[in-house]
Design a protein around this motif. Structure first.
Motif, mmCIF file in Angstrom:
data_model
loop_
_atom_site.group_PDB
_atom_site.id
_atom_site.type_symbol
_atom_site.label_atom_id
_atom_site.label_comp_id
_atom_site.label_asym_id
_atom_site.label_seq_id
_atom_site.Cartn_x
_atom_site.Cartn_y
_atom_site.Cartn_z
ATOM 1 N N TRP A 124 0.848 -1.194 0.000
ATOM 2 C CA TRP A 124 0.000 0.000 0.000
ATOM 3 C C TRP A 124 0.883 1.244 0.000
ATOM 4 O O TRP A 124 1.883 1.314 0.725
ATOM 5 C CB TRP A 124 -0.871 0.034 1.253
ATOM 6 N N SER A 130 0.268 5.494 0.233
ATOM 7 C CA SER A 130 -0.848 6.399 0.536
ATOM 8 C C SER A 130 -0.586 7.876 0.278
ATOM 9 O O SER A 130 -1.474 8.698 0.509
ATOM 10 C CB SER A 130 -1.229 6.240 2.018
ATOM 11 N N ILE A 150 -1.178 -1.286 -4.493
ATOM 12 C CA ILE A 150 -2.318 -0.375 -4.493
ATOM 13 C C ILE A 150 -1.787 0.970 -4.029
ATOM 14 O O ILE A 150 -1.223 1.085 -2.941
ATOM 15 C CB ILE A 150 -3.434 -0.866 -3.557
ATOM 16 N N HIS A 199 -3.742 1.983 -13.713
ATOM 17 C CA HIS A 199 -4.854 1.349 -12.997
ATOM 18 C C HIS A 199 -5.335 0.079 -13.697
ATOM 19 O O HIS A 199 -5.616 0.071 -14.898
ATOM 20 C CB HIS A 199 -6.010 2.343 -12.869
ATOM 21 N N THR A 221 -5.826 4.544 -6.472
ATOM 22 C CA THR A 221 -6.912 5.096 -5.674
ATOM 23 C C THR A 221 -6.873 6.615 -5.755
ATOM 24 O O THR A 221 -5.841 7.206 -6.043
ATOM 25 C CB THR A 221 -6.794 4.678 -4.196
ATOM 26 N N ASN A 222 -8.009 7.229 -5.508
ATOM 27 C CA ASN A 222 -8.060 8.679 -5.401
ATOM 28 C C ASN A 222 -7.389 9.113 -4.112
ATOM 29 O O ASN A 222 -7.349 8.368 -3.124
ATOM 30 C CB ASN A 222 -9.510 9.159 -5.443
ATOM 31 N N GLU A 271 -11.204 2.804 -0.978
ATOM 32 C CA GLU A 271 -10.704 2.181 -2.193
ATOM 33 C C GLU A 271 -9.539 1.228 -1.913
ATOM 34 O O GLU A 271 -9.383 0.207 -2.584
ATOM 35 C CB GLU A 271 -10.296 3.252 -3.206
ATOM 36 N N PHE A 272 -8.713 1.543 -0.918
ATOM 37 C CA PHE A 272 -7.664 0.598 -0.520
ATOM 38 C C PHE A 272 -8.295 -0.709 -0.044
ATOM 39 O O PHE A 272 -7.844 -1.802 -0.403
ATOM 40 C CB PHE A 272 -6.794 1.195 0.584
ATOM 41 N N TRP A 309 -10.060 -2.642 -3.183
ATOM 42 C CA TRP A 309 -9.181 -3.322 -4.124
ATOM 43 C C TRP A 309 -8.402 -4.451 -3.453
ATOM 44 O O TRP A 309 -8.088 -5.463 -4.095
ATOM 45 C CB TRP A 309 -8.235 -2.326 -4.774
#
Length: 391
Positions: free
Chosen positions: A297, A299, A320, A333, A340-341, A347-348, A351
């Motif tokens: 991830w 962010s 992600i 994507h 993700t936005n 969204e994390f 997905w």
């Protein structure tokens, strides 16, 4: 006589600035250059692998057990760096990221009643965006930064950010982040290299889960980030809370330190997923934690072409990531990863749930991400860019 290059860097942690510096310094040493590293801050990594690569390492902070604190440590660091420059007499002085650039600039100034330093070419590399600086420091950087012969950045965005804060070098070069893809970054079924030894990915996953007291079937997401508000780790904690409500086997681990540690721990304790969130600090062999994870991830947008994200993709870990100027070249994507936005915590979770439940598409996504990292971010291209500058 071989060309001598003195690098200055805050610390040597493998997933910090040294993630790119170590392979670069190793290749430069192998090419016959005399490479010296001056560590300005905390002793976070053993130097044996650097020494084995033919690199000399000096710790020049009187307090190397705590992170570099510019105001507290500046006097000691500047004095010792000046002494080291006199001792080493480098052909090139290369400040590598963050506070190393500022402190190196201060160290090379002519001081009253002090012996002048030998003339040296100053270069600087910056890989990240940084918080706004105070007015005095911006003013001083504006006055001093003309001494930087060449500033190297991974994207134009970083140079623009530095210019806004007063740091404008004589020349700016864009050299994209390069990641080695090979035996040390294998697909799932092959061998992972950890501390110059070999271990199967299956055994590595079991070892890491045992160290975190996780069940053997736990699904693990991991991130590498400074524990600061700007890296938006709360978004990932919130996403873990959303996902853990329906997936008892899901866990999330954070590698990094920072001033927000206690705040983030407090926030995590207030969620239902508090037992699923793990703060790892700065563990040894952090690459093994990434290799043993199921998902990576990312962010925030503070690190254009982020090294840990690329390393995870190169290892075959599905990624992600928040989408923005710094990650768009990395994350296509649903092709090389999931985007993700900005700030979209759900969204994390969404997905990641998809990757857990749809194993075949997830494996295909991971392979495409690995191929993308190998093709578009090769280490040799980055190395060639630096060799041209040193020449």
């Amino acid at each position: 006589m071989s060309q001598r290059i003195l690098f200055t860097v805050e610390h040597l942690y493998p997933l910090g600035p040294a993630q790119l510096l170590f392979p670069l310094a190793s290749e430069l040493a192998a090419a016959g250059k005399d490479i010296v590293i001056a560590v300005l801050g905390q002793r976070t990594d053993e130097v044996s692998r650097w020494v084995d690569a033919g690199v000399r390492v000096f710790f020049i902070n009187g307090d190397d057990r705590t992170p570099l604190h510019t105001h507290r440590d500046a006097f000691t660091v500047i004095r010792e760096l000046r002494n080291l420059i006199r001792l080493v007499e480098p052909d090139t002085l290369h400040a590598w990221c963050g506070e190393a650039i500022w402190l190196t600039l201060l160290a090379i100034q002519k001081l009253p009643l002090a012996t002048n330093l030998p003339e040296v070419r100053l270069m600087a590399t910056e890989l990240n965006l940084h918080p706004e600086k105070n007015f005095v420091r911006s003013l001083l950087e504006d006055k001093l930064s003309f001494q930087i012969d060449t500033l190297i950045v991974p994207q134009e965005e970083v140079a623009d950010d530095l210019a806004d804060e007063g740091l404008i070098a004589a020349n700016t070069q864009i050299i994209r982040t390069g990641i080695r893809v090979g035996d040390q970054y294998p697909p799932e079924e092959k061998i992972a290299i950890v501390d110059r030894g070999a271990i199967s990915r299956c055994d590595l996953r079991k070892s890491i889960r045992d160290s975190l007291s996780l069940p053997e079937n736990a699904r693990l997401a991991i991130t590498v980030a400074d524990l600061e508000a700007r890296t938006r780790l709360k978004d990932l904690i919130w996403a873990t809370d959303l996902l853990a409500c329906i997936r008892e086997d899901f866990h999330f681990a954070i590698i990094g330190t920072g001033s927000q540690l206690w705040r983030l721990k407090k926030f995590a304790r207030q969620t239902e997923a508090k037992d699923h969130i793990h703060f790892l600090g700065l563990p040894e062999q952090p690459e093994s934690y990434i290799a043993a994870s199921d998902f990576y991830w990312h962010s925030h947008l503070q690190s254009p072409l982020p090294g840990p994200l690329l390393a995870a993709m190169a290892m075959g870990i599905p990624a992600i990531s928040v989408l923005g100027p710094g990650t768009a070249p990395v994350i296509d994507h649903q092709t090389t990863g999931f985007a993700t936005n900005f700030g979209a915590r759900d969204e994390f979770a969404r997905w990641t749930k998809y990757l857990i439940e749809q194993t075949e598409p997830g494996s295909r996504l991971a392979q495409q991400g690995q191929d993308h990292a190998a093709k578009n971010f090769p280490f040799d291209s980055m190395l060639h860019g630096y060799l041209e500058l040193y020449a």
